[in-house]
Design a protein around this motif. Structure first.
Motif, PDB file in Angstrom:
ATOM      1  N   ALA A   1       0.859  -1.195   0.000  1.00  0.00           N
ATOM      2  CA  ALA A   1       0.000   0.000   0.000  1.00  0.00           C
ATOM      3  C   ALA A   1       0.891   1.239   0.000  1.00  0.00           C
ATOM      4  O   ALA A   1       2.055   1.196   0.409  1.00  0.00           O
ATOM      5  N   THR A   2       0.320   2.344  -0.460  1.00  0.00           N
ATOM      6  CA  THR A   2       1.025   3.624  -0.455  1.00  0.00           C
ATOM      7  C   THR A   2       0.070   4.723  -0.013  1.00  0.00           C
ATOM      8  O   THR A   2      -1.151   4.597  -0.151  1.00  0.00           O
ATOM      9  N   ALA A   3       0.657   5.808   0.487  1.00  0.00           N
ATOM     10  CA  ALA A   3      -0.140   6.985   0.851  1.00  0.00           C
ATOM     11  C   ALA A   3       0.782   8.175   0.962  1.00  0.00           C
ATOM     12  O   ALA A   3       1.741   8.154   1.745  1.00  0.00           O
ATOM     13  N   ASP A   4       0.521   9.198   0.159  1.00  0.00           N
ATOM     14  CA  ASP A   4       1.203  10.488   0.297  1.00  0.00           C
ATOM     15  C   ASP A   4       2.722  10.350   0.311  1.00  0.00           C
ATOM     16  O   ASP A   4       3.403  10.959   1.119  1.00  0.00           O
ATOM     17  N   GLY A   5       3.271   9.528  -0.590  1.00  0.00           N
ATOM     18  CA  GLY A   5       4.713   9.380  -0.699  1.00  0.00           C
ATOM     19  C   GLY A   5       5.330   8.370   0.235  1.00  0.00           C
ATOM     20  O   GLY A   5       6.550   8.214   0.274  1.00  0.00           O
ATOM     21  N   ILE A   6       4.518   7.658   1.011  1.00  0.00           N
ATOM     22  CA  ILE A   6       5.003   6.649   1.944  1.00  0.00           C
ATOM     23  C   ILE A   6       4.613   5.268   1.431  1.00  0.00           C
ATOM     24  O   ILE A   6       3.476   5.051   0.990  1.00  0.00           O
ATOM     25  N   LEU A   7       5.553   4.318   1.493  1.00  0.00           N
ATOM     26  CA  LEU A   7       5.271   2.931   1.136  1.00  0.00           C
ATOM     27  C   LEU A   7       5.028   2.131   2.407  1.00  0.00           C
ATOM     28  O   LEU A   7       5.724   2.310   3.414  1.00  0.00           O
ATOM     29  N   CYS A   8       4.054   1.233   2.356  1.00  0.00           N
ATOM     30  CA  CYS A   8       3.806   0.289   3.440  1.00  0.00           C
ATOM     31  C   CYS A   8       4.117  -1.101   2.896  1.00  0.00           C
ATOM     32  O   CYS A   8       3.583  -1.497   1.853  1.00  0.00           O
ATOM     33  N   CYS A   9       4.977  -1.841   3.596  1.00  0.00           N
ATOM     34  CA  CYS A   9       5.447  -3.139   3.116  1.00  0.00           C
ATOM     35  C   CYS A   9       5.169  -4.218   4.146  1.00  0.00           C
ATOM     36  O   CYS A   9       5.361  -4.006   5.351  1.00  0.00           O
ATOM     37  N   SER A  10       4.751  -5.390   3.675  1.00  0.00           N
ATOM     38  CA  SER A  10       4.720  -6.586   4.496  1.00  0.00           C
ATOM     39  C   SER A  10       6.089  -7.241   4.428  1.00  0.00           C
ATOM     40  O   SER A  10       6.740  -7.230   3.375  1.00  0.00           O
TER      41      SER A  10
ATOM     42  N   THR B   1      12.017 -17.963   3.357  1.00  0.00           N
ATOM     43  CA  THR B   1      11.378 -19.197   2.884  1.00  0.00           C
ATOM     44  C   THR B   1       9.977 -18.913   2.395  1.00  0.00           C
ATOM     45  O   THR B   1       9.515 -19.499   1.426  1.00  0.00           O
ATOM     46  N   ARG B   2       9.307 -17.961   3.021  1.00  0.00           N
ATOM     47  CA  ARG B   2       7.946 -17.650   2.600  1.00  0.00           C
ATOM     48  C   ARG B   2       7.926 -16.770   1.363  1.00  0.00           C
ATOM     49  O   ARG B   2       6.957 -16.766   0.628  1.00  0.00           O
ATOM     50  N   VAL B   3       8.992 -16.011   1.148  1.00  0.00           N
ATOM     51  CA  VAL B   3       9.062 -15.213  -0.073  1.00  0.00           C
ATOM     52  C   VAL B   3       8.987 -16.117  -1.286  1.00  0.00           C
ATOM     53  O   VAL B   3       8.301 -15.832  -2.265  1.00  0.00           O
ATOM     54  N   MET B   4       9.693 -17.238  -1.233  1.00  0.00           N
ATOM     55  CA  MET B   4       9.708 -18.147  -2.362  1.00  0.00           C
ATOM     56  C   MET B   4       8.334 -18.737  -2.614  1.00  0.00           C
ATOM     57  O   MET B   4       7.982 -19.105  -3.716  1.00  0.00           O
ATOM     58  N   ALA B   5       7.532 -18.824  -1.551  1.00  0.00           N
ATOM     59  CA  ALA B   5       6.174 -19.343  -1.694  1.00  0.00           C
ATOM     60  C   ALA B   5       5.176 -18.246  -1.989  1.00  0.00           C
ATOM     61  O   ALA B   5       3.979 -18.481  -2.023  1.00  0.00           O
ATOM     62  N   SER B   6       5.696 -17.023  -2.210  1.00  0.00           N
ATOM     63  CA  SER B   6       4.869 -15.864  -2.512  1.00  0.00           C
ATOM     64  C   SER B   6       3.965 -15.539  -1.334  1.00  0.00           C
ATOM     65  O   SER B   6       4.435 -15.359  -0.225  1.00  0.00           O
ATOM     66  N   LYS B   7       2.670 -15.536  -1.516  1.00  0.00           N
ATOM     67  CA  LYS B   7       1.752 -15.073  -0.486  1.00  0.00           C
ATOM     68  C   LYS B   7       1.677 -16.085   0.655  1.00  0.00           C
ATOM     69  O   LYS B   7       1.546 -17.279   0.439  1.00  0.00           O
ATOM     70  N   SER B   8       1.729 -15.608   1.868  1.00  0.00           N
ATOM     71  CA  SER B   8       1.625 -16.454   3.036  1.00  0.00           C
ATOM     72  C   SER B   8       1.237 -15.585   4.206  1.00  0.00           C
ATOM     73  O   SER B   8       0.740 -14.483   4.037  1.00  0.00           O
ATOM     74  N   SER B   9       1.480 -16.095   5.424  1.00  0.00           N
ATOM     75  CA  SER B   9       1.092 -15.343   6.599  1.00  0.00           C
ATOM     76  C   SER B   9       2.129 -14.283   6.919  1.00  0.00           C
ATOM     77  O   SER B   9       3.279 -14.361   6.511  1.00  0.00           O
ATOM     78  N   CYS B  10       1.705 -13.286   7.681  1.00  0.00           N
ATOM     79  CA  CYS B  10       2.582 -12.147   7.940  1.00  0.00           C
ATOM     80  C   CYS B  10       2.143 -11.447   9.209  1.00  0.00           C
ATOM     81  O   CYS B  10       0.949 -11.286   9.462  1.00  0.00           O
ATOM     82  N   LYS B  11       3.140 -11.046  10.039  1.00  0.00           N
ATOM     83  CA  LYS B  11       2.858 -10.239  11.216  1.00  0.00           C
ATOM     84  C   LYS B  11       3.658  -8.943  11.237  1.00  0.00           C
ATOM     85  O   LYS B  11       3.390  -8.060  12.038  1.00  0.00           O
ATOM     86  N   LYS B  12       4.668  -8.836  10.382  1.00  0.00           N
ATOM     87  CA  LYS B  12       5.553  -7.688  10.402  1.00  0.00           C
ATOM     88  C   LYS B  12       5.274  -6.763   9.218  1.00  0.00           C
ATOM     89  O   LYS B  12       5.101  -7.221   8.087  1.00  0.00           O
ATOM     90  N   LEU B  13       5.262  -5.453   9.494  1.00  0.00           N
ATOM     91  CA  LEU B  13       5.140  -4.450   8.448  1.00  0.00           C
ATOM     92  C   LEU B  13       6.133  -3.332   8.723  1.00  0.00           C
ATOM     93  O   LEU B  13       6.553  -3.120   9.862  1.00  0.00           O
ATOM     94  N   LEU B  14       6.491  -2.633   7.650  1.00  0.00           N
ATOM     95  CA  LEU B  14       7.294  -1.428   7.808  1.00  0.00           C
ATOM     96  C   LEU B  14       6.751  -0.353   6.892  1.00  0.00           C
ATOM     97  O   LEU B  14       6.092  -0.637   5.895  1.00  0.00           O
TER      98      LEU B  14
END
Length: 450
Positions: free
Chosen positions: A139-148, A153-166
């Motif tokens: 997601a993005t807003a006003d020049g800021i990116l939000c990342c999961s 190991t989960r990156v290789m499986a693409s979508k999976s569970s997540c608890k961390k964001l930046l």
């Protein structure tokens, strides 16, 4: 209070500075002239704070060109005083809409994105290598990116569970990792909204709670507030029978909106009331590939209308959501309805079909109450809105189309010069879509304001 006359003088000075640099840039015989050495003459006698205020009025592309003048100017984007000046006068920010494009899935194993400036009709690179491994822009807003953030190991499986964001400002490379969400979710839907006056922000996360690596239960929502640095569970759960697989959300006038695919509808979350509501979508039996965007300050649904054996012409249409207040037994109730705003001209729609790779006919498209693998003419595309503009990208194709909803003008974008080689082969041959996000670059994003 700022003196309007002083602001006008500073703005004129910045325009003069930009003009002189542009003039000399195009004069190939005089590129090395002393005029580009701003350590002498008029500019050397200006107080440092006055020079910073002049530079703060420059448009963003010009500012980045001028960073090469000297080390001092190059360091301004990391100066808290300069960023504070930008915040006060609204400088070094983009009033007109830009778009950030990423290859989907937008996981930063690819180290860059691409920015499109509709006003100049130009592309530029946006380095993203500073993000941690497994960071996926959601997601993005006003020049800021939000990342999961996913584990490797989960990156290789693409979508999976997540608890961390930046959250991060890609221009200054400022990153803030948020506290872990209260619950772990499978393919979470994430949205972010920024208060431009205070630079505070809120992040909304919703979706299926993970109770084990192989099971999910319930649909909950929580919201992070940067002012408290805490997550808070919403008071109410999502409506029953929700399917939020797209993971996309948009924010309009205090409400997050996202698509619900089973049953087909639009879900709305009021961030102040902490309540979810269900909104029926238009022509829900006939539309394909629905996308929600924000355009001209309102929620717009963009979708392909495709129904064989009925007098419903195939096209891409756009509906705007409008709210009406009705009185029922002395209590006010907000009612919603959809109004068709625009549809793609038939000749352009046929050109649109031609430009889509022939392999798209083998791709599956999500249809809400009616899905069939034998459907013909199914399109898969993605949309993003910003300002008066809606940008459409297509599966299996690097072509992009943009609509100015105010002027009612459609046009094809110039081909992105950075989508070449293996990347182009991936998009054309593997059914990938270039994913777009609204992006208004600003240097002072994520800077604290007192």
């Amino acid at each position: 209070m700022e003196d309007p006359a002083a602001i006008t003088q500073l703005r004129c000075a910045s325009e003069c500075l930009e003009f002189r640099q542009s003039y000399d840039h195009h004069d190939s015989d005089q590129q090395q002239r002393q005029v580009l050495d701003y350590t002498s003459g008029l500019w050397s006698h200006l107080p440092e704070q006055v020079m910073e205020r002049i530079l703060a009025f420059l448009p963003l592309p010009s500012f980045f060109r001028f960073r090469s003048v000297c080390k001092r100017w190059n360091s301004l984007m990391y100066s808290s005083r300069f960023l504070q000046i930008c915040s006060q006068i609204g400088g070094i920010t983009t009033r007109r809409p830009w778009f950030l494009m990423l290859k989907e899935p937008a996981i930063t194993l690819t180290s860059e994105g691409w920015l499109y400036n509709p006003c100049a009709r130009k592309w530029s690179k946006l380095p993203l290598s500073f993000l941690p491994p497994g960071a996926r822009v959601v997601a993005t807003a006003d020049g800021i990116l939000c990342c999961s953030i996913y584990s490797e190991t989960r990156v290789m499986a693409s979508k999976s569970s997540c608890k961390k964001l930046l959250v991060c400002n890609p221009l200054t490379k400022t990153c803030i990792e948020l506290p872990s969400t209260l619950k772990e979710r499978f393919v979470p839907t994430v949205g972010i909204v920024v208060n431009p006056e205070t630079n505070s922000y809120k992040v909304m996360v919703a979706g299926d709670d993970m109770i084990s690596p192989f099971a999910v239960k319930n649909l909950t929502t929580e919201v992070y507030d940067s002012r408290t640095n805490r997550w808070r569970m919403a008071a109410t759960a999502l409506p029953r029978l929700c399917n939020l697989e797209s993971g996309k959300t948009v924010f309009v006038q205090g409400t997050f909106y996202c698509m619900n695919y089973n049953p087909f509808s639009v879900l709305a979350y009021d961030i102040e009331q902490e309540e979810w509501t269900n909104i029926q979508a238009p022509m829900k039996r006939f539309i394909r590939t629905p996308n929600l965007v924000v355009c001209r300050g309102r929620l717009v649904l963009v979708a392909a209308v495709e129904k064989n054996r009925l007098n419903v012409p195939k096209s891409i249409r756009m509906w705007g959501l409008q709210k009406q207040q009705q009185q029922h037994q002395s209590s006010a109730k907000n009612c919603t309805s959809w109004v068709e705003l625009e549809r793609m001209p038939q000749a352009l729609y046929e050109d649109f079909l031609i430009r889509v790779s022939s392999s798209s006919s083998s791709s599956s498209s999500r249809s809400c109450e009616e899905t069939s693998s034998s459907q013909e003419g199914v399109l898969l595309f993605s949309c993003v809105g910003n300002g008066d503009l809606i940008l459409i990208t297509m599966q299996n194709s690097p072509e992009m189309l943009i609509l100015d909803l105010f002027e009612k003008v459609w046009r094809w974008l110039p081909r992105c010069p950075y989508i070449i080689g293996e990347l182009l082969d991936d998009i054309i041959g593997h059914g990938m879509v270039v994913q777009g996000f609204p992006f208004n670059p600003r240097l002072d994003g994520l800077q604290n304001r007192n």
